[in-house]
Design a protein around this motif. Structure first.
Motif, PDB file in Angstrom:
ATOM      1  N   ARG A 159       1.916   5.014   0.788  1.00  0.00           N
ATOM      2  CA  ARG A 159       1.783   5.745   2.038  1.00  0.00           C
ATOM      3  C   ARG A 159       1.103   7.089   1.810  1.00  0.00           C
ATOM      4  O   ARG A 159       1.307   8.017   2.562  1.00  0.00           O
ATOM      5  N   GLU A 160       0.271   7.176   0.791  1.00  0.00           N
ATOM      6  CA  GLU A 160      -0.306   8.484   0.504  1.00  0.00           C
ATOM      7  C   GLU A 160      -1.421   8.870   1.458  1.00  0.00           C
ATOM      8  O   GLU A 160      -1.684  10.033   1.694  1.00  0.00           O
ATOM      9  N   LEU A 161      -2.087   7.850   1.987  1.00  0.00           N
ATOM     10  CA  LEU A 161      -3.162   8.151   2.920  1.00  0.00           C
ATOM     11  C   LEU A 161      -2.772   7.898   4.363  1.00  0.00           C
ATOM     12  O   LEU A 161      -3.131   8.657   5.242  1.00  0.00           O
ATOM     13  N   PHE A 162      -2.068   6.809   4.571  1.00  0.00           N
ATOM     14  CA  PHE A 162      -1.758   6.445   5.949  1.00  0.00           C
ATOM     15  C   PHE A 162      -0.275   6.267   6.131  1.00  0.00           C
ATOM     16  O   PHE A 162       0.354   5.502   5.408  1.00  0.00           O
ATOM     17  N   PRO A 163       0.285   6.949   7.091  1.00  0.00           N
ATOM     18  CA  PRO A 163       1.713   6.756   7.340  1.00  0.00           C
ATOM     19  C   PRO A 163       1.948   5.415   8.033  1.00  0.00           C
ATOM     20  O   PRO A 163       1.055   4.863   8.677  1.00  0.00           O
TER      21      PRO A 163
ATOM     22  N   GLY B  79       8.298  11.784   8.835  1.00  0.00           N
ATOM     23  CA  GLY B  79       8.580  12.404   7.541  1.00  0.00           C
ATOM     24  C   GLY B  79       8.498  11.397   6.404  1.00  0.00           C
ATOM     25  O   GLY B  79       8.403  10.194   6.637  1.00  0.00           O
ATOM     26  N   PRO B  80       8.542  11.906   5.193  1.00  0.00           N
ATOM     27  CA  PRO B  80       8.383  11.033   4.027  1.00  0.00           C
ATOM     28  C   PRO B  80       9.649  10.259   3.671  1.00  0.00           C
ATOM     29  O   PRO B  80       9.568   9.265   2.954  1.00  0.00           O
TER      30      PRO B  80
ATOM     31  N   MET C 184       0.851  -1.199   0.000  1.00  0.00           N
ATOM     32  CA  MET C 184       0.000   0.000   0.000  1.00  0.00           C
ATOM     33  C   MET C 184       0.877   1.235   0.000  1.00  0.00           C
ATOM     34  O   MET C 184       1.850   1.304   0.722  1.00  0.00           O
TER      35      MET C 184
ATOM     36  N   TRP D 147       6.155   7.525   3.853  1.00  0.00           N
ATOM     37  CA  TRP D 147       5.885   8.428   4.976  1.00  0.00           C
ATOM     38  C   TRP D 147       5.738   7.603   6.254  1.00  0.00           C
ATOM     39  O   TRP D 147       4.903   6.707   6.324  1.00  0.00           O
TER      40      TRP D 147
END
Lengths: 219, 219
Positions: free
Chosen positions: A5-9, A83-84, A3, A91
């Motif tokens: 990491r754009e929605l959930f870190p 951080g990303p 998945m 992220w």
DNA sequence: AGAATAGTGTCTGTCAGACAGTATCGC
DNA sequence: GCGATACTGTCTGACAGACACTATTCT
């Protein structure tokens, strides 16, 4: 399952587990078996598992349970790192904890066959740890020192019964400088964090009185 | 998109934004417009947005930017709160920050039409805030007090130029007890965090010398 | 007795609170 | 001058480092 990491870190915990041995402050390092950063030394850590963990601290305790077979008296948050870019998987948030392993419980360390483990000198600055763990380590040491200097005593690093001399040595090792015996004892006797026992250790010289932490003591 | 929290916890930030006004320490509260806990007072906060935020602190600054139109000089982490039950949406992590709004910048507060906003007395204990924000608030106050007592000065709560008397009042308000004028001035003059200016405020009595924070000062 | 470590007593400098005293403004 | 507030000087008690001293064990 992959998945982005754009929605959930990614949320994980890392732990600086300290003990005192060999006249120096030591921290547990593990050699990473898997990517990312395979084969590099790092602080023990793991991903949060919401179905197992009831809090971040209990996640830290779960991770520690794989390394040490006893319940640790003190597991405390230091700060977060986020951080990303700090983890190549995307992220991420890492919550750093520190924990203390009493001197007489070092036998509780679990020897893993799949993972190398080391007690490194926590104060030497030339570790090159995975991720941002070098920074993690220096933050954890700083927090530990602040606690110890602010007149709170590192009793959790000692066996249940100990002499004042032992306590002083451990304190000196953590702070990195010698302390005056007389002032140290004075402070301690007044602090009410200690209880004198009617027991003494015998040795090749004058016996030393034993003490223990008082009930109300909390590091 | 609805997603259970079995794999990924909800990650957010909450901020205790302090200022000093009306002879007391004040904290910003917002009245929640949406569920959960709609219509209840809470600390300002928001969900981490990985595509916008480069760290948790910058997430906190982004949330604050919706409330205050200036960049705040100090945004600092307090600790995390986590668990499956603290938010009805599921397993969640909240990273708490505190921030300080200088006295002369209160006009930078953005008046929102969709959201009520209040400066509550931070030291009164009878807030019943949403989520676990009452505990958040007391932790933030405790951290702020520890910082101020440990001889670091709450300069960020003052305008750029200020008198020692003003600094002393703000310190007293935060700590909750009076300080001796003479010792306070003595400490300050020695601390090198302050620079004396050749300016004075005139009033109905003897003029008071103005000071500013030194370049090297960091709270 | 001597070595070694445990534990105590005392001096001293530093520092912070208390508080009285002085300085400088407006009226 | 008087009131008000800014600022200073001095006393004192608490405390921590330095260090010499005493105490108790084993050999």
């Amino acid at each position: 399952m992959v998945m982005t990491r754009e929605l959930f870190p990614l949320v994980g915990v890392d732990i600086a587990l300290f003990c005192v041995g060999d006249e120096s402050l030591r921290v547990m390092l593990v050699r990473r078996a898997q990517a990312p950063h395979a084969k590099r030394w790092a602080l023990p850590g793991g991903i949060l598992k919401p179905h197992l963990d009831s809090s971040l601290e209990s996640a830290a305790r779960r991770v520690l349970a794989e390394k040490v077979s006893i319940e640790l008296p003190l597991v405390e948050e230091v700060r977060t790192f986020s951080g990303p870019d700090r983890d190549p998987r995307g992220w991420s948030v890492s919550v750093l904890f520190y924990a203390l392993l009493p001197l007489d419980k070092t036998s509780a360390v679990v020897k893993s066959k799949i993972e190398a483990l080391e007690w490194a000198d926590a104060l030497s600055t030339d570790h090159k740890l995975a991720f941002d763990h070098s920074e993690h380590l220096s933050c954890a040491v700083q927090k530990l020192r602040a606690k110890v200097a602010a007149d709170v005593l590192p009793l959790h690093l000692l066996p249940e019964k100990f002499t004042l001399r032992q306590l002083q040595r451990v304190t000196e090792i953590i702070l990195g400088h010698p302390l005056d015996k007389s002032s140290f004892r004075r402070r301690l006797k007044e602090s009410r964090d200690l209880v004198e026992l009617d027991e003494y250790v015998r040795g090749p010289q004058r016996p030393a009185q034993l003490f223990r932490a008082s009930e109300s003591f909390s590091f």
